[in-house]
Write an enzyme that holds these catalytic residues in place. Sequence first.
Site, PDB file in Angstrom:
ATOM      1  N   TYR A  30       0.812  -1.226   0.133  1.00  0.00           N
ATOM      2  CA  TYR A  30       0.064  -0.146  -0.030  1.00  0.00           C
ATOM      3  C   TYR A  30       0.811   1.295   0.088  1.00  0.00           C
ATOM      4  O   TYR A  30       0.418   2.285  -0.456  1.00  0.00           O
ATOM      5  CB  TYR A  30      -0.904   0.163   1.159  1.00  0.00           C
ATOM      6  CG  TYR A  30      -2.019  -1.059   1.139  1.00  0.00           C
ATOM      7  CD1 TYR A  30      -2.303  -1.954   0.310  1.00  0.00           C
ATOM      8  CD2 TYR A  30      -3.212  -0.532   1.971  1.00  0.00           C
ATOM      9  CE1 TYR A  30      -3.503  -2.548   0.183  1.00  0.00           C
ATOM     10  CE2 TYR A  30      -4.315  -1.455   1.763  1.00  0.00           C
ATOM     11  CZ  TYR A  30      -4.466  -2.289   0.851  1.00  0.00           C
ATOM     12  OH  TYR A  30      -5.797  -2.903   1.033  1.00  0.00           O
ATOM     13  N   GLY A  31       2.207   1.083   0.308  1.00  0.00           N
ATOM     14  CA  GLY A  31       2.956   2.260   0.720  1.00  0.00           C
ATOM     15  C   GLY A  31       3.425   3.252  -0.587  1.00  0.00           C
ATOM     16  O   GLY A  31       3.940   4.360  -0.248  1.00  0.00           O
ATOM     17  N   CYS A  61      -1.637  -1.230   9.631  1.00  0.00           N
ATOM     18  CA  CYS A  61      -0.782  -0.754   8.397  1.00  0.00           C
ATOM     19  C   CYS A  61      -0.677   0.576   8.744  1.00  0.00           C
ATOM     20  O   CYS A  61      -1.772   1.302   8.822  1.00  0.00           O
ATOM     21  CB  CYS A  61      -1.405  -1.178   7.209  1.00  0.00           C
ATOM     22  SG  CYS A  61      -0.813  -0.274   5.582  1.00  0.00           S
ATOM     23  N   ASN A  62       0.629   1.272   8.598  1.00  0.00           N
ATOM     24  CA  ASN A  62       0.660   2.522   8.792  1.00  0.00           C
ATOM     25  C   ASN A  62      -0.005   3.491   7.678  1.00  0.00           C
ATOM     26  O   ASN A  62      -0.486   4.666   7.706  1.00  0.00           O
ATOM     27  CB  ASN A  62       2.174   3.180   8.920  1.00  0.00           C
ATOM     28  CG  ASN A  62       2.629   2.544  10.244  1.00  0.00           C
ATOM     29  OD1 ASN A  62       2.506   3.248  11.224  1.00  0.00           O
ATOM     30  ND2 ASN A  62       3.213   1.311  10.333  1.00  0.00           N
ATOM     31  N   THR A  63       0.437   3.038   6.486  1.00  0.00           N
ATOM     32  CA  THR A  63      -0.231   3.743   5.260  1.00  0.00           C
ATOM     33  C   THR A  63      -1.783   3.703   5.357  1.00  0.00           C
ATOM     34  O   THR A  63      -2.304   4.839   5.205  1.00  0.00           O
ATOM     35  CB  THR A  63       0.348   3.157   3.970  1.00  0.00           C
ATOM     36  OG1 THR A  63       1.617   2.967   3.964  1.00  0.00           O
ATOM     37  CG2 THR A  63      -0.325   3.808   2.659  1.00  0.00           C
ATOM     38  N   CYS A 173       6.229   1.925   9.937  1.00  0.00           N
ATOM     39  CA  CYS A 173       5.896   0.883   8.918  1.00  0.00           C
ATOM     40  C   CYS A 173       5.772  -0.382   9.642  1.00  0.00           C
ATOM     41  O   CYS A 173       6.897  -0.848  10.309  1.00  0.00           O
ATOM     42  CB  CYS A 173       6.908   0.718   7.814  1.00  0.00           C
ATOM     43  SG  CYS A 173       6.433  -0.501   6.545  1.00  0.00           S
ATOM     44  N   THR A 174       4.893  -1.140   9.583  1.00  0.00           N
ATOM     45  CA  THR A 174       4.723  -2.366  10.210  1.00  0.00           C
ATOM     46  C   THR A 174       5.722  -3.583   9.783  1.00  0.00           C
ATOM     47  O   THR A 174       5.687  -4.528  10.500  1.00  0.00           O
ATOM     48  CB  THR A 174       3.218  -2.928  10.352  1.00  0.00           C
ATOM     49  OG1 THR A 174       2.804  -3.282   8.776  1.00  0.00           O
ATOM     50  CG2 THR A 174       2.407  -2.116  10.973  1.00  0.00           C
ATOM     51  N   HIS A 175       6.367  -3.049   8.557  1.00  0.00           N
ATOM     52  CA  HIS A 175       7.355  -4.147   8.365  1.00  0.00           C
ATOM     53  C   HIS A 175       8.625  -4.175   9.053  1.00  0.00           C
ATOM     54  O   HIS A 175       9.626  -4.866   8.952  1.00  0.00           O
ATOM     55  CB  HIS A 175       7.777  -3.748   6.588  1.00  0.00           C
ATOM     56  CG  HIS A 175       6.839  -4.703   5.613  1.00  0.00           C
ATOM     57  ND1 HIS A 175       5.542  -4.056   5.535  1.00  0.00           N
ATOM     58  CD2 HIS A 175       6.981  -5.568   5.034  1.00  0.00           C
ATOM     59  CE1 HIS A 175       4.895  -4.917   4.504  1.00  0.00           C
ATOM     60  NE2 HIS A 175       5.806  -5.686   3.972  1.00  0.00           N
TER      61      HIS A 175
END
Lengths: 255, 255
Positions: A30-31, A61-63, A173-175
């Site tokens: 999504y980023g 998800c941050n985005t 970012c959750t990654h």
Amino acid sequence: MGGLTVLSALRAVMPAEDYLYLGDTARLPYGTKSAATVRRYATQAADQLVNRGVKALVVACNTASAFALQHLAAEFAPLPVFGVVQPGAVAAVEHADASGVLVVATESTIAGGAYQQALTALAPNVRVFGRACPLWVTLAEQGPQQEAFVAEVLMHALRGYVEQGPGTLLLGCTHFPVFKPLLQQLLPTVEVVDSAATTADAVYDALQHQGLLNQSPASSTGSVHFLATDGAGRFCQVGQYFLGETILDVELVDL
Amino acid sequence: MGGLTVLSALRAVMPAEDYLYLGDTARLPYGTKSAATVRRYATQAADQLVNRGVKALVVACNTASAFALQHLAAEFAPLPVFGVVQPGAVAAVEHADASGVLVVATESTIAGGAYQQALTALAPNVRVFGRACPLWVTLAEQGPQQEAFVAEVLMHALRGYVEQGPGTLLLGCTHFPVFKPLLQQLLPTVEVVDSAATTADAVYDALQHQGLLNQSPASSTGSVHFLATDGAGRFCQVGQYFLGETILDVELVDL
């Protein structure tokens, strides 16, 4: 994929709850998408979960949190809807000093400015810096790699900030939590924070306040059901790096 | 985004033709998706172009060519449909010697084995090696970066092959031609080939054979109309790195 780091934190705080996890693997990441598209995709994903009867929604998800949280909260009211940006900002300001906070996130999250706004709202005097780190997302999905190479990619993105830069590094970012141990090792004087733990705490507090917590004995363990929009095999393989445990079953859904 | 390198080659060979270019920017990258999803998305994209009356279709993406070409050719027959895998294989075997061919591409293209099959069909004795380079895709979309860092990322993916490896490096992803000059510099004894030029030649030959070439004088220049499914701003900004020229207008479409 990164939302699995948040799921892991939620289960640590609320092990008795049942979880339904949806990864929009067909359309990730999504980023790099526009706000309008992220909102549309996030609404389709939320619809799928709400139709299955969830009692609360976590936008892990941050985005999507940055672009779709308000929209989802309005669309699905009175269902409690949680994001990860506000908890991430809370975690950062706990540690922030005069040197400020560096937010590392996707292109879209940085360009949208949600973290910058959330941090400034919490601590008006804090200096906020942002840097988009799209390579980190791709790298995280490769699973464990040669540490020296990972360090090279991480430090390249932080050039210009290390040494005299902000004392707090916020993983927006959750990654990125998969890189936290290495980042902390590479930057011993910097406080590296992410939003997973503070999101889980925020969800716990709100559910308790609303009487929505599962009342099973603390020792009981709830279920986790995984949904993905594509590539169940890749979801299981890549997902384990983020969740920290094996994923056995994934149901494919079409949004 | 990478398909723009193919558009650039097509225009060099057939400047008088009009081009309609569709970038599925909302759902990129295709390189991590399953075969079924790539086929579905590629069909939706092709529908959009066919409905606008194109006389031929070029699938300017290796992953989509690998997974969807046969399906699209059957679906839209008798419209001529071209992919980039076969021309890429042709370009590689022209140069291949006993040391073999290393194909660098996306995760899905490598896992699907389309290049390995196409190369073996053309030259049964050629040794074919494959390596997925997902970081290269993300890196290419960042535009020009510090050369030393780009070299580090490129060479990391090639570890184990350089020095005693194959003498031909086939760029099996339309994003990768942006790295061709640097790769050729880093690997002076290796022949670096991509499918853009051979695809353009194959399209020219087929259209000429079928009497479909534009008969305008060679000096005339056709139009190019750009469509994208998301982020017109990002399309223009990132697209110029791949096309090698400025992109001014983009029409947003919904698939």
